[in-house]
Design a protein around this motif. Structure first.
Motif, short mmCIF file in Angstrom:
data_model
loop_
_atom_site.label_atom_id
_atom_site.label_comp_id
_atom_site.label_asym_id
_atom_site.label_seq_id
_atom_site.Cartn_x
_atom_site.Cartn_y
_atom_site.Cartn_z
N ARG A 195 30.14 -20.02 23.08
CA ARG A 195 29.35 -21.28 22.84
C ARG A 195 29.11 -21.20 21.27
O ARG A 195 29.01 -22.34 20.74
N ILE B 146 31.77 -28.34 27.91
CA ILE B 146 30.74 -27.70 28.74
C ILE B 146 30.31 -26.56 28.28
O ILE B 146 30.97 -25.51 27.82
N ARG B 147 29.07 -26.58 27.84
CA ARG B 147 28.51 -25.24 27.41
C ARG B 147 27.45 -24.62 28.40
O ARG B 147 26.53 -25.36 28.91
N ASP B 148 27.37 -23.37 28.23
CA ASP B 148 26.37 -22.49 29.13
C ASP B 148 25.54 -21.81 28.00
O ASP B 148 25.94 -21.87 26.63
N ALA B 149 24.82 -20.50 28.45
CA ALA B 149 24.27 -19.74 27.61
C ALA B 149 25.11 -19.04 26.58
O ALA B 149 24.78 -18.62 25.40
#
Length: 140
Positions: free
Chosen positions: A100, A77-80
């Motif tokens: 990330r 699960i990636r965010d910025a």
């Protein structure tokens, strides 16, 4: 003396019962038959075998970390800025939080084989099925 059935040994080693049977049949792991004819493995023998397996996997590694879990990435699960990476390593679920950028550079995605290397100064050891031991300074 603690003994384990083939299925229990398999669970502890993170392999199938058939694999343990093959190891026993090949003489790699000692086992004896109980009064019912079922094979069982002596706990000390199983511990020595497990240690040898780990040493075999780790030969060639150069790291001070000893806790290495090889498995398959099941979710990323990636965010910025950050990524949460989940690895299934045998019966264990290992979750790591990293940048990330690191996850992208490693090419982490579901289905990739990865090794979780854990170095920690705080390790909790539990005995399954036993009550938690509490401090003797508790009042009744």
């Amino acid at each position: 003396m603690t003994t384990f059935r083939i299925s229990e040994a398999a669970t502890l080693l993170g392999v199938s019962a058939d694999t343990v049977r093959r190891w026993v049949d090949a003489g790699r792991l000692a086992a004896e038959r109980d009064e019912h004819g079922h094979r069982q493995v002596n706990g000390a023998d199983l511990a020595a075998f497990a240690r040898a397996q780990v040493e075999e996997i780790e030969s060639g590694s150069r790291s001070s970390a000893r806790n290495r879990f090889r498995g398959i990435v099941t979710e990323v699960i990636r965010d910025a800025v950050m990524a949460q990476v989940e690895i299934a390593a045998g019966p264990f679920r290992v979750v790591s939080l990293m940048s990330r950028q690191a996850a992208d550079e490693l090419g982490l995605e579901a289905g990739v084989v990865a090794v979780a290397v854990i170095k920690s100064t705080n390790v909790v050891v539990e005995i399954p099925g036993h009550e938690r031991v509490t401090s003797s300074s508790q009042s009744a």
